[in-house]
Structure formats: structure tokens, C-alpha cells
Design an enzyme around this catalytic site. Structure first.
Site, short mmCIF file in Angstrom:
data_model
loop_
_atom_site.label_atom_id
_atom_site.label_comp_id
_atom_site.label_asym_id
_atom_site.label_seq_id
_atom_site.Cartn_x
_atom_site.Cartn_y
_atom_site.Cartn_z
N ASN A 248 0.86 -1.19 0.00
CA ASN A 248 0.00 0.00 0.00
C ASN A 248 0.89 1.24 0.00
O ASN A 248 1.91 1.26 0.70
CB ASN A 248 -0.90 0.01 1.24
CG ASN A 248 -1.80 -1.21 1.30
OD1 ASN A 248 -2.32 -1.66 0.30
ND2 ASN A 248 -1.95 -1.76 2.49
N GLN B 1 -2.21 3.11 2.92
CA GLN B 1 -1.03 2.84 3.73
C GLN B 1 -1.28 3.37 5.13
O GLN B 1 -1.53 4.54 5.33
CB GLN B 1 0.21 3.50 3.12
CG GLN B 1 1.48 3.22 3.88
CD GLN B 1 2.71 3.85 3.23
OE1 GLN B 1 2.62 4.51 2.20
NE2 GLN B 1 3.85 3.65 3.85
N HIS C 31 6.52 -1.07 3.49
CA HIS C 31 6.38 -2.44 3.96
C HIS C 31 5.59 -3.25 2.95
O HIS C 31 4.71 -2.75 2.27
CB HIS C 31 5.73 -2.51 5.35
CG HIS C 31 4.40 -1.87 5.47
ND1 HIS C 31 4.21 -0.50 5.51
CD2 HIS C 31 3.16 -2.41 5.58
CE1 HIS C 31 2.93 -0.22 5.65
NE2 HIS C 31 2.27 -1.38 5.69
N HIS D 129 3.25 -6.58 2.54
CA HIS D 129 2.45 -7.62 3.15
C HIS D 129 2.59 -8.87 2.30
O HIS D 129 2.43 -8.82 1.08
CB HIS D 129 0.96 -7.24 3.16
CG HIS D 129 0.63 -6.04 3.97
ND1 HIS D 129 0.15 -6.12 5.27
CD2 HIS D 129 0.69 -4.71 3.67
CE1 HIS D 129 -0.07 -4.90 5.73
NE2 HIS D 129 0.25 -4.03 4.78
#
Length: 115
Positions: free
Chosen positions: A89, A96, A102, A104
Site C-alpha cells: 500500500n 497505507q 512495507h 504484506h
């Protein structure tokens, strides 16, 4: 390596907040998501604070490639054998929630999947 003292992921990297670590090396940290969307749900983060994908450029190519290439091994090691999703995101409209890049990685059967 840069860090943001107000960033929850930077605090996890620094060991100030505990996490269920799956992998750690000089550049990346992988840990279980505290609010999983799948039976296996881990986050792969760079240890360097980078707020969003908008803040990446060609200098980050190798690191982003390592994050993506790491996903299949992580899923196999965690027992996921029938597929997984990778989601990144970016920004507010991209949903986000934590301003630190990051990835996932989610796998395992979904309760709403029609069999």
C-alpha cells in the site's frame, strides 16, 4: 541508516517494540502482522526508514528486489504451499497505515473463499 523516532516500524527495528520475527539481516526485517488478514501474514520492511514507495528510486532497486524475491521462501518456510499474495500500500489513497515502506505477504486458505 536513517530512522524516524516516531515511526512504529523503526521502533520495532530498534527493538523498542517487540515483534514475532521471522527473518532479520542487515537490510531487512520480517515479522508477523499483529492484525492478520490471512492465516499466514508477515510484513517485510527495510530497516532504513523510507516513508512510502513514492520515496524510492533506482538506489532502492536491489533492496526492493530482495523483498520480493524473499516472499516465496518465507511462505514455503511458514507452510504455505497453495499460493500467496503480495501487497504494498502506498500513500493515503493507497490505504497505507504505517508511513514506512512495507510489503504484506499473505497466504493460506481464506475463510470467504468459495470452495
Amino acid at each position: 541508516m536513517s530512522a524516524d523516532p516516531n515511526c512504529i516500524f523503526c521502533k520495532i527495528v530498534a527493538g523498542q517494540i517487540p515483534s514475532r520475527k521471522v527473518h532479520e539481516d542487515d537490510e531487512l526485517l520480517v515479522f508477523h502482522d499483529i492484525a492478520p488478514w490471512a492465516p499466514v501474514h508477515v510484513l517485510i520492511i527495510p530497516k532504513q526508514h523510507i516513508a512510502t514507495m513514492y520515496d524510492t528510486d533506482e538506489r532502492h532497486t536491489a533492496m526492493l528486489g530482495r523483498m520480493t524475491a524473499m516472499a516465496p521462501k518465507l511462505m514455503r518456510d511458514l507452510g504455505v504451499t497453495n499460493g500467496f499474495r503480495i501487497v504494498v500500500n502506498t500513500g493515503r489513497d493507497g490505504m497505507q497505515e504505517v508511513p514506512h515502506v512495507h510489503m504484506h505477504v499473505m497466504g493460506g486458505p481464506r475463510p470467504w473463499t468459495k470452495g
